[in-house]
Design an enzyme around this catalytic site. Sequence first.
Site, PDB file in Angstrom:
ATOM      1  N   ARG A  82      43.639   4.645  28.767  1.00  0.00           N
ATOM      2  CA  ARG A  82      43.631   3.629  27.708  1.00  0.00           C
ATOM      3  C   ARG A  82      43.665   4.246  26.301  1.00  0.00           C
ATOM      4  O   ARG A  82      42.702   4.220  25.559  1.00  0.00           O
ATOM      5  CB  ARG A  82      42.436   2.707  27.887  1.00  0.00           C
ATOM      6  CG  ARG A  82      42.533   2.002  29.238  1.00  0.00           C
ATOM      7  CD  ARG A  82      41.370   1.121  29.534  1.00  0.00           C
ATOM      8  NE  ARG A  82      41.445  -0.107  28.745  1.00  0.00           N
ATOM      9  CZ  ARG A  82      40.417  -0.972  28.712  1.00  0.00           C
ATOM     10  NH1 ARG A  82      39.313  -0.709  29.354  1.00  0.00           N
ATOM     11  NH2 ARG A  82      40.527  -2.067  28.000  1.00  0.00           N
TER      12      ARG A  82
ATOM     13  N   ASP B 107      42.777  -8.952  34.609  1.00  0.00           N
ATOM     14  CA  ASP B 107      41.330  -9.015  34.830  1.00  0.00           C
ATOM     15  C   ASP B 107      40.946  -9.900  36.010  1.00  0.00           C
ATOM     16  O   ASP B 107      39.807  -9.872  36.460  1.00  0.00           O
ATOM     17  CB  ASP B 107      40.610  -9.521  33.570  1.00  0.00           C
ATOM     18  CG  ASP B 107      40.651  -8.487  32.456  1.00  0.00           C
ATOM     19  OD1 ASP B 107      40.369  -8.846  31.307  1.00  0.00           O
ATOM     20  OD2 ASP B 107      40.989  -7.320  32.747  1.00  0.00           O
TER      21      ASP B 107
ATOM     22  N   CYS C  35      38.033   4.913  30.397  1.00  0.00           N
ATOM     23  CA  CYS C  35      37.098   4.123  31.206  1.00  0.00           C
ATOM     24  C   CYS C  35      37.692   4.065  32.600  1.00  0.00           C
ATOM     25  O   CYS C  35      38.741   4.599  32.866  1.00  0.00           O
ATOM     26  CB  CYS C  35      36.857   2.794  30.529  1.00  0.00           C
ATOM     27  SG  CYS C  35      37.868   1.499  31.077  1.00  0.00           S
TER      28      CYS C  35
ATOM     29  N   ARG D  19      28.283  -6.706  31.621  1.00  0.00           N
ATOM     30  CA  ARG D  19      29.134  -6.600  30.427  1.00  0.00           C
ATOM     31  C   ARG D  19      30.028  -7.830  30.310  1.00  0.00           C
ATOM     32  O   ARG D  19      30.381  -8.258  29.228  1.00  0.00           O
ATOM     33  CB  ARG D  19      30.021  -5.353  30.505  1.00  0.00           C
ATOM     34  CG  ARG D  19      29.296  -4.039  30.302  1.00  0.00           C
ATOM     35  CD  ARG D  19      30.272  -2.893  30.263  1.00  0.00           C
ATOM     36  NE  ARG D  19      31.292  -3.120  29.245  1.00  0.00           N
ATOM     37  CZ  ARG D  19      32.426  -2.434  29.162  1.00  0.00           C
ATOM     38  NH1 ARG D  19      32.691  -1.485  30.056  1.00  0.00           N
ATOM     39  NH2 ARG D  19      33.298  -2.680  28.210  1.00  0.00           N
TER      40      ARG D  19
ATOM     41  N   LYS E  98      34.401 -13.633  26.356  1.00  0.00           N
ATOM     42  CA  LYS E  98      33.984 -12.301  25.879  1.00  0.00           C
ATOM     43  C   LYS E  98      35.089 -11.688  25.016  1.00  0.00           C
ATOM     44  O   LYS E  98      34.844 -11.174  23.936  1.00  0.00           O
ATOM     45  CB  LYS E  98      33.731 -11.392  27.067  1.00  0.00           C
ATOM     46  CG  LYS E  98      33.619  -9.908  26.715  1.00  0.00           C
ATOM     47  CD  LYS E  98      33.267  -9.026  27.888  1.00  0.00           C
ATOM     48  CE  LYS E  98      34.462  -8.583  28.676  1.00  0.00           C
ATOM     49  NZ  LYS E  98      35.231  -7.469  28.087  1.00  0.00           N
ATOM     50  N   ASN E  99      36.333 -11.775  25.504  1.00  0.00           N
ATOM     51  CA  ASN E  99      37.430 -11.079  24.832  1.00  0.00           C
ATOM     52  C   ASN E  99      37.980 -11.825  23.628  1.00  0.00           C
ATOM     53  O   ASN E  99      38.876 -11.328  22.949  1.00  0.00           O
ATOM     54  CB  ASN E  99      38.539 -10.744  25.834  1.00  0.00           C
ATOM     55  CG  ASN E  99      38.057  -9.680  26.820  1.00  0.00           C
ATOM     56  OD1 ASN E  99      37.014  -9.051  26.607  1.00  0.00           O
ATOM     57  ND2 ASN E  99      38.771  -9.513  27.914  1.00  0.00           N
TER      58      ASN E  99
HETATM   59  C1  EPZ Z   1      42.089  -6.014  26.514  1.00  0.00           C
HETATM   60  O1  EPZ Z   1      41.944  -4.607  26.621  1.00  0.00           O
HETATM   61  C2  EPZ Z   1      40.900  -6.620  27.239  1.00  0.00           C
HETATM   62  N1  EPZ Z   1      39.667  -6.216  26.565  1.00  0.00           N
HETATM   63  C3  EPZ Z   1      40.887  -6.153  28.696  1.00  0.00           C
HETATM   64  O2  EPZ Z   1      39.786  -6.766  29.357  1.00  0.00           O
HETATM   65  C4  EPZ Z   1      42.188  -6.621  29.347  1.00  0.00           C
HETATM   66  O3  EPZ Z   1      42.230  -6.159  30.689  1.00  0.00           O
HETATM   67  C5  EPZ Z   1      43.371  -6.053  28.563  1.00  0.00           C
HETATM   68  O4  EPZ Z   1      43.288  -6.455  27.178  1.00  0.00           O
HETATM   69  C6  EPZ Z   1      44.711  -6.527  29.116  1.00  0.00           C
HETATM   70  O5  EPZ Z   1      44.782  -7.922  29.059  1.00  0.00           O
HETATM   71  C7  EPZ Z   1      39.294  -6.879  25.445  1.00  0.00           C
HETATM   72  O6  EPZ Z   1      39.976  -7.783  24.979  1.00  0.00           O
HETATM   73  C8  EPZ Z   1      38.017  -6.449  24.809  1.00  0.00           C
HETATM   74  P1  EPZ Z   1      45.684  -3.336  26.021  1.00  0.00           P
HETATM   75  P2  EPZ Z   1      42.877  -3.624  25.719  1.00  0.00           P
HETATM   76  O7  EPZ Z   1      45.612  -2.685  24.695  1.00  0.00           O
HETATM   77  O8  EPZ Z   1      43.048  -4.228  24.382  1.00  0.00           O
HETATM   78  C9  EPZ Z   1      48.005   0.656  27.037  1.00  0.00           C
HETATM   79  C10 EPZ Z   1      37.773  -6.795  30.592  1.00  0.00           C
HETATM   80  O9  EPZ Z   1      37.444  -6.513  31.746  1.00  0.00           O
HETATM   81  N2  EPZ Z   1      47.819   0.985  25.615  1.00  0.00           N
HETATM   82  O10 EPZ Z   1      46.522  -4.576  26.195  1.00  0.00           O
HETATM   83  O11 EPZ Z   1      42.320  -2.278  25.819  1.00  0.00           O
HETATM   84  C11 EPZ Z   1      46.679   0.806  27.788  1.00  0.00           C
HETATM   85  O12 EPZ Z   1      46.523   2.135  28.224  1.00  0.00           O
HETATM   86  C12 EPZ Z   1      38.739  -5.897  29.839  1.00  0.00           C
HETATM   87  O13 EPZ Z   1      37.355  -7.796  29.951  1.00  0.00           O
HETATM   88  C13 EPZ Z   1      48.446   2.121  25.106  1.00  0.00           C
HETATM   89  O14 EPZ Z   1      49.131   2.834  25.810  1.00  0.00           O
HETATM   90  O15 EPZ Z   1      44.234  -3.728  26.546  1.00  0.00           O
HETATM   91  C14 EPZ Z   1      46.814  -0.122  28.948  1.00  0.00           C
HETATM   92  O16 EPZ Z   1      47.476   0.533  30.014  1.00  0.00           O
HETATM   93  C15 EPZ Z   1      39.246  -4.772  30.722  1.00  0.00           C
HETATM   94  N3  EPZ Z   1      48.264   2.442  23.790  1.00  0.00           N
HETATM   95  C16 EPZ Z   1      47.733  -1.222  28.421  1.00  0.00           C
HETATM   96  O17 EPZ Z   1      48.335  -0.737  27.205  1.00  0.00           O
HETATM   97  C17 EPZ Z   1      47.498   1.663  22.951  1.00  0.00           C
HETATM   98  O18 EPZ Z   1      47.388   1.985  21.744  1.00  0.00           O
HETATM   99  C18 EPZ Z   1      46.971  -2.506  28.113  1.00  0.00           C
HETATM  100  O19 EPZ Z   1      46.085  -2.207  27.091  1.00  0.00           O
HETATM  101  C19 EPZ Z   1      46.881   0.514  23.487  1.00  0.00           C
HETATM  102  C20 EPZ Z   1      47.040   0.192  24.819  1.00  0.00           C
END
Ligand code: EPZ
Length: 415
Positions: free
Chosen positions: A120, A302, A115, A394, A22-23
Amino acid sequence: MGYLLVEGGRPLSGRIAVEGAKNAALPACVASLLTDGPIVLHRIPQLRDVSTILFTIGELGKRVIRNGPDLLIAGAPLSFEANPYSVSQMRASFLVLGPLVARFGRAVVPLPGGCSIGPRPVDLHLKGLQALGARVEERDGAVAVMADRLRGCRIELPFPSVGATEQLLMVASLADGETEIANGAIEPEVIDLVSLLRKMGSNVEIDGRTFRIEGRISLSGAEHTLIPDRMEAGTLLLAGAITGGEVTVEGVEPGHLEAFLEALSASGLTIGEGDGELTVVPRGRPEPVEVKTGPHPGFPTDLHPPLAAYLSVGRGTSRVTEGVFERRFTYVDGLRSMGAQIAVSGRTGSITGVKRLRGSSLVAPDIRAGAALLLAGLAAEGETRVSGLEQIDRGYAGIEDKLSRLGAKVERTND
Ligand code: EPZ
């Protein structure tokens, strides 16, 4: 959306093929906005989130033709304003921002709603765009981004954010000159996006956590097969482990799950690795383990909730520390209602295993917590009802069919 009715206590066993990730599918679909050429993707999973992203890029003018796991995305994007509905449905839709700015010099995209696993923010996405020369205005819950020209530069991420890395890789691929992204995310799904961008003509080098992208005037269409979904693979392996059965997942990349497999071995599971296959052979209840989730190659956040479900029927006390999201413990209340003994302090959950969980009526709070509750139901005594399937659907395609094929008694009721 109905609910799943699970009759617990039946060991699962057998072989099951895993879908495309998915990701990896979501950023790959968004990358099609970077070109007017045809993008053909194989191994597209049949998931709600994929339907959501395809709706979004269709709204932006792309033609989408889907035939099961194969997908053709063609035509030029015609609009730079993303549909508020779809971005509110799914955070990953925010990834369209960069490609639209790169193609049109401007974009208006709603800010993603929070969410259940935390606020996030997207500040790293926006700061990176500003570093590349874009002007960003926030108004009425959306961002308006303008850029006459995008000029390559060096961006250092304070945290290896998956989404921010993907967003900036896509923008940099059409910027003038070279962009360096330091401390980037190197999750397999990010690397899969790089391999698609390379097939589209982008010149990307990877050195540890540093990406160097030589911008191009334009990118071409390409054909690409997605990597397997390591989260689905891990969840199905745990379905075998938690019920004391031997499950083999097929079409997987064991190298994508090293930290996860180490934790399973430490819990006493025997792991069999074959060509594109993984097998778990349980030997009684799991031994206690200490796990900390973190950016790849660390233990994937995850798979934290599904692992916690497994450990809740283990021996002794395990500890899982969440290194990525503020609110990843959304599964705890549901497991507690089944008799699990879990104490959460800050970002660490202490799980004292119990012999048996008991069935309960549960609601999936998010994708991965939903998977954890479903796994617990497979092992629990009696019947478990899991609603909130719009969350589970999802991230897991036809989960009840896959589990039934492994011998589970689980059915979807749509009343
Ligand atoms: C991706 O989310 C995945 N989603 C998530 O999977 C996964 O848990 C996550 O990466 C971590 O591996 C997809 O790929 C579609 P991040 P993403 O940006 O990109 C903070 C699932 O269940 N952050 O690495 O949103 C954020 O708040 C989903 O499949 C900022 O502060 O993850 C979080 O605490 C859930 N500012 C941390 O970084 C930003 O601009 C990780 O977020 C961006 C992120």
